[in-house]
Design a protein around this motif. Structure first.
Motif, short mmCIF file in Angstrom:
data_model
loop_
_atom_site.label_atom_id
_atom_site.label_comp_id
_atom_site.label_asym_id
_atom_site.label_seq_id
_atom_site.Cartn_x
_atom_site.Cartn_y
_atom_site.Cartn_z
N LEU A 53 -4.36 12.67 9.44
CA LEU A 53 -3.59 13.20 8.34
C LEU A 53 -2.78 14.32 8.55
N HIS A 54 -3.01 15.13 9.56
CA HIS A 54 -2.13 16.16 9.84
C HIS A 54 -0.86 15.54 10.34
N ASP A 55 -0.78 14.59 11.14
CA ASP A 55 0.07 13.93 11.78
C ASP A 55 1.01 13.24 10.46
N LEU A 56 0.39 12.83 9.70
CA LEU A 56 1.18 12.26 8.50
C LEU A 56 1.96 13.61 7.77
N GLN A 57 1.27 14.44 7.74
CA GLN A 57 1.94 15.74 6.87
C GLN A 57 3.19 16.38 7.79
N GLN A 58 2.78 16.30 9.02
CA GLN A 58 4.10 16.88 9.95
C GLN A 58 5.12 15.61 10.02
N SER A 59 4.90 14.34 9.65
CA SER A 59 5.82 13.42 9.50
C SER A 59 6.68 13.41 8.06
N GLY A 60 6.18 14.40 7.08
CA GLY A 60 6.81 14.43 6.03
C GLY A 60 6.34 13.63 5.00
N ILE A 61 5.05 12.89 5.10
CA ILE A 61 4.58 11.91 4.17
C ILE A 61 3.68 12.53 3.20
N THR A 62 4.06 12.04 2.02
CA THR A 62 3.08 12.12 0.84
C THR A 62 1.98 11.43 0.86
N LEU A 63 0.65 11.65 0.83
CA LEU A 63 -0.43 10.69 0.69
C LEU A 63 -0.80 10.61 -0.71
N TYR A 64 -0.90 9.49 -1.24
CA TYR A 64 -1.61 9.05 -2.54
C TYR A 64 -2.88 8.35 -2.47
N CYS A 65 -3.93 8.82 -3.15
CA CYS A 65 -5.12 8.30 -3.15
C CYS A 65 -5.62 8.03 -4.55
N ASP A 66 -5.84 6.56 -4.93
CA ASP A 66 -6.02 6.26 -6.38
C ASP A 66 -7.02 7.00 -7.05
N SER A 67 -8.04 7.74 -6.49
CA SER A 67 -8.81 8.69 -7.28
C SER A 67 -8.48 9.85 -7.37
N TYR A 68 -7.62 10.44 -6.61
CA TYR A 68 -7.31 11.81 -6.64
C TYR A 68 -5.66 12.02 -7.25
N GLY A 69 -4.91 10.92 -7.02
CA GLY A 69 -3.48 11.07 -7.06
C GLY A 69 -2.53 11.89 -6.03
N LEU A 93 4.81 2.91 1.24
CA LEU A 93 3.83 1.97 2.11
C LEU A 93 2.62 1.95 1.52
N ILE A 94 1.87 0.97 1.47
CA ILE A 94 0.70 0.64 0.93
C ILE A 94 -0.32 0.06 2.00
N LEU A 95 -1.40 0.73 2.20
CA LEU A 95 -2.54 0.41 2.91
C LEU A 95 -3.63 0.01 2.12
N VAL A 96 -4.19 -1.37 2.36
CA VAL A 96 -5.30 -1.62 1.83
C VAL A 96 -6.22 -2.30 3.12
N ALA A 107 6.20 6.47 9.71
CA ALA A 107 6.30 7.80 9.30
C ALA A 107 7.08 8.59 10.20
N ARG A 108 7.01 8.41 11.41
CA ARG A 108 7.59 9.46 12.55
C ARG A 108 9.21 8.97 12.51
N ASN A 109 9.28 7.58 12.23
CA ASN A 109 10.75 6.95 12.21
C ASN A 109 11.49 7.12 10.79
N ASP A 110 10.81 7.76 9.96
CA ASP A 110 11.09 8.19 8.44
C ASP A 110 11.41 7.02 7.91
N GLU A 111 10.76 6.11 8.05
CA GLU A 111 10.75 4.77 7.19
C GLU A 111 10.37 4.78 5.76
N TYR A 112 9.50 5.83 5.62
CA TYR A 112 8.90 5.69 3.95
C TYR A 112 8.37 7.11 3.87
N ASP A 113 8.07 7.41 2.65
CA ASP A 113 7.86 8.64 1.94
C ASP A 113 6.61 8.95 1.55
N ILE A 114 5.97 7.82 1.06
CA ILE A 114 4.52 8.00 0.40
C ILE A 114 3.56 6.95 1.31
#
Length: 181
Positions: free
Chosen positions: A88-104, A1-4, A60-67
């Motif tokens: 961010l904690h809610d994302l983490q608890q839902s099993g989502i990996t976060l990607y930020c372009d400047s940090y990876g 999932l991409i968010l801009v 995320a809670r519906n397990d529709e994406y991973d990142i």
């Protein structure tokens, strides 16, 4: 999932969204991933309660994406840092990996990565507060200089001259003076 995200509809045509999207699509391609959806926002990130963030969390809670891929943390949120960290904690608890372009990719279990997220959340909010203060200071300076700082037409009883100086309309002068005296 991409968010801009850009901060306003007036910025929607600038290169920021396309730059964000292009960079994030390259990462997806590099990891041989699939973009299931692109959430685009043209709104301030001052509040955590926003439709795109709510959609991302629900998915995320519906397990529709991973990142979840964002260009920078401030593209995700400039809200109160505690609200951002809770999100961010809610994302983490839902099993989502976060990607930020400047940090990876962010490793939720790595203390250094958590420190980066916390620091970025604070800096994003601090920057928002600076922008607000700068806007207020700029409006105050303009008004002190007799200028109309808000764009559009000034209120009834006033007009702006060719130099954007606020002038009292003689037709309404008596009413205006009565109201404010």
């Amino acid at each position: 999932l991409i968010l801009v995200r850009v901060s306003s509809k007036s910025q929607s045509d600038n290169s920021s969204k396309s730059t964000q999207l292009e960079a994030l699509k390259k990462v997806v391609e590099k990891i041989d991933g699939t973009v299931i959806e692109i959430l685009e926002a043209e709104e301030s990130a001052a509040e955590i309660e926003r439709s795109q963030l709510n959609t991302a969390l629900e998915m995320a809670r519906n397990d529709e994406y991973d990142i979840l891929a964002v260009y920078e943390v401030d593209r995700l949120s400039r809200a109160d840092p505690w609200d951002t960290l809770r999100y961010l904690h809610d994302l983490q608890q839902s099993g989502i990996t976060l990607y930020c372009d400047s940090y990876g990719f962010i490793d939720w279990d790595e203390h250094y990565d958590f420190e980066i997220l916390a620091r970025e959340a604070v800096f994003a909010n601090r920057w928002l507060n600076r922008l607000k203060k700068g806007r207020v200071d700029g409006v105050r300076r303009a008004l002190e200089n007799g200028e109309w700082p808000f764009g559009g037409e000034p209120p009834v009883g006033y007009y702006t001259d060719t130099e954007n100086k606020l002038k009292l309309d003689e037709e309404y002068a008596g009413f205006i003076q009565d109201i404010f005296h």
